[in-house]
Design an enzyme around this catalytic site. Structure first.
Site, PDB file in Angstrom:
ATOM      1  N   SER A 209       0.998  -1.144  -0.014  1.00 37.54           N
ATOM      2  CA  SER A 209      -0.089   0.026   0.152  1.00 37.54           C
ATOM      3  C   SER A 209       0.547   1.505   0.032  1.00 37.54           C
ATOM      4  O   SER A 209       0.396   2.309  -0.514  1.00 37.54           O
ATOM      5  CB  SER A 209      -0.797   0.024   1.239  1.00 37.54           C
ATOM      6  OG  SER A 209      -0.304   0.223   2.433  1.00 37.54           O
ATOM      7  N   ARG A 210       2.025   1.078   0.347  1.00 43.99           N
ATOM      8  CA  ARG A 210       3.044   2.368   0.405  1.00 43.99           C
ATOM      9  C   ARG A 210       4.416   1.959  -0.005  1.00 43.99           C
ATOM     10  O   ARG A 210       4.811   0.951  -0.266  1.00 43.99           O
ATOM     11  CB  ARG A 210       2.828   2.856   2.023  1.00 43.99           C
ATOM     12  CG  ARG A 210       1.796   3.081   2.702  1.00 43.99           C
ATOM     13  CD  ARG A 210       1.653   3.403   3.953  1.00 43.99           C
ATOM     14  NE  ARG A 210       2.286   2.303   4.900  1.00 43.99           N
ATOM     15  CZ  ARG A 210       2.622   2.227   6.116  1.00 43.99           C
ATOM     16  NH1 ARG A 210       2.523   3.392   6.833  1.00 43.99           N
ATOM     17  NH2 ARG A 210       2.984   1.134   6.763  1.00 43.99           N
TER      18      ARG A 210
ATOM     19  N   VAL B  84       1.165 -10.501   7.790  1.00 42.17           N
ATOM     20  CA  VAL B  84       2.042 -11.480   7.203  1.00 42.17           C
ATOM     21  C   VAL B  84       2.658 -12.382   8.067  1.00 42.17           C
ATOM     22  O   VAL B  84       3.153 -13.378   7.925  1.00 42.17           O
ATOM     23  CB  VAL B  84       3.078 -10.953   6.262  1.00 42.17           C
ATOM     24  CG1 VAL B  84       2.330 -10.343   4.942  1.00 42.17           C
ATOM     25  CG2 VAL B  84       4.014  -9.788   6.735  1.00 42.17           C
TER      26      VAL B  84
ATOM     27  N   ASN C 228       7.722  -8.159   0.751  1.00 35.11           N
ATOM     28  CA  ASN C 228       8.230  -6.446   0.829  1.00 35.11           C
ATOM     29  C   ASN C 228       7.904  -6.016   2.333  1.00 35.11           C
ATOM     30  O   ASN C 228       8.439  -5.231   2.568  1.00 35.11           O
ATOM     31  CB  ASN C 228       7.864  -5.796  -0.394  1.00 35.11           C
ATOM     32  CG  ASN C 228       7.973  -4.455   0.023  1.00 35.11           C
ATOM     33  OD1 ASN C 228       8.838  -3.823  -0.005  1.00 35.11           O
ATOM     34  ND2 ASN C 228       6.577  -3.812   0.592  1.00 35.11           N
TER      35      ASN C 228
ATOM     36  N   TYR D  61      17.108  -4.591  12.614  1.00 32.03           N
ATOM     37  CA  TYR D  61      16.495  -4.570  11.229  1.00 32.03           C
ATOM     38  C   TYR D  61      17.669  -5.356  10.201  1.00 32.03           C
ATOM     39  O   TYR D  61      17.280  -6.209   9.525  1.00 32.03           O
ATOM     40  CB  TYR D  61      16.189  -3.232  10.646  1.00 32.03           C
ATOM     41  CG  TYR D  61      16.067  -3.240   9.219  1.00 32.03           C
ATOM     42  CD1 TYR D  61      14.672  -3.505   8.651  1.00 32.03           C
ATOM     43  CD2 TYR D  61      17.219  -2.768   8.530  1.00 32.03           C
ATOM     44  CE1 TYR D  61      14.449  -3.395   7.446  1.00 32.03           C
ATOM     45  CE2 TYR D  61      16.890  -2.673   6.908  1.00 32.03           C
ATOM     46  CZ  TYR D  61      15.391  -2.923   6.422  1.00 32.03           C
ATOM     47  OH  TYR D  61      15.421  -3.035   5.356  1.00 32.03           O
TER      48      TYR D  61
END
Length: 252
Positions: A13-14, A61, A87, A158
């Site tokens: 969506s982004r 997800v 993603n 991350y």
């Protein structure tokens, strides 16, 4: 629709996911626009691609049951899934000011990123495998980062999660190749600009531009081009690879 290729893009969506979904849509794919919170923006992506070519489906997800329900709905609409792009980015911003340091970061932060990177990719792969095996064709593209090659800023949790995703990528490529399925990773640099990087300071972007071979910061569109290539028939002999798209900041 069954004769056309179909792609599932998580977190579409982004930002980067939006550009990837649009790129596949422009190439004539049926597109599943996955989202978790941004329903309105997901519907905007569907409208841009075309209601006859795309559908927005909500799913976390990290949740296997939600992923399975999403894939079932997608296959009922399009008949199959040929390409899966992992993603989605879970609960992270590239903020060098608020990033926790080595002496106070907790394991929970790492665990959150492992689930967002590896667990979510596993959920997607396991859910789309029956369709891909049946058709003896598949493309899985995982979104990584160049930060584990050059940690310009030590985003500990991350970067470590994405490094683990590379191991996942190569093991899946080895096992699934016999079914005509390729599995690759595309690692962008810090992208200008996405929701996750909007808090990045100008000094960091300038440092990246000054030290990259092309003297520029990579844009989401640059990475989307490579993802679309790996999702195509032209990339049939490419698997188990980590392809870096960062304007030459790092070189393999």
């Amino acid at each position: 629709m069954s004769e056309e290729r179909v792609v599932l893009v998580t977190g579409a969506s982004r930002g980067l996911g939006r550009e990837i979904a649009k790129k596949f849509g422009q190439a004539g794919y049926g597109v599943i626009v996955n989202y978790f919170k941004s329903e309105e923006k997901a519907n905007e992506v569907v409208a841009e691609i075309g209601q006859d070519k795309a559908i927005a489906i909500k799913a976390d997800v990290r949740d296997k049951k939600q992923v399975e329900a999403m894939v079932e709905e997608a296959i009922s609409r399009f008949g199959k899934i040929d390409v899966a792009v992992n993603n989605a980015l879970v609960n992270f911003e590239f903020n060098p000011v608020t990033q926790e340091k080595a002496d106070n970061i907790t394991w929970d932060k790492y665990q959150e990123q492992f689930e967002g990177s590896v667990k979510s990719a596993l959920n997607i792969v396991q859910s789309v495998l029956p369709s891909m095996k049946e058709n003896q064709y598949g493309r899985v593209i995982n979104i990584g980062t160049n930060l584990f090659q050059d940690p310009v800023v030590p985003y500990h949790q991350y970067t470590t999660g994405k490094a683990a995703l590379l191991g996942f990528t190569r093991n899946m490529a080895k096992e699934l190749g016999t079914f005509g399925i390729t599995v690759n990773m595309v690692s962008g640099g810090l992208l200008q600009t996405t929701d996750a990087s909007k808090v990045t300071t100008p000094e960091v972007f300038q440092l990246i531009a000054d030290t990259s071979a092309l003297n520029r910061v990579t844009a989401p569109e640059d990475v989307a081009e490579m993802v679309a290539f790996l999702g195509s028939e032209a990339a049939r002999a490419v698997t188990g690879q980590n392809i870096t798209v960062d304007s030459g900041l790092t070189m393999n």
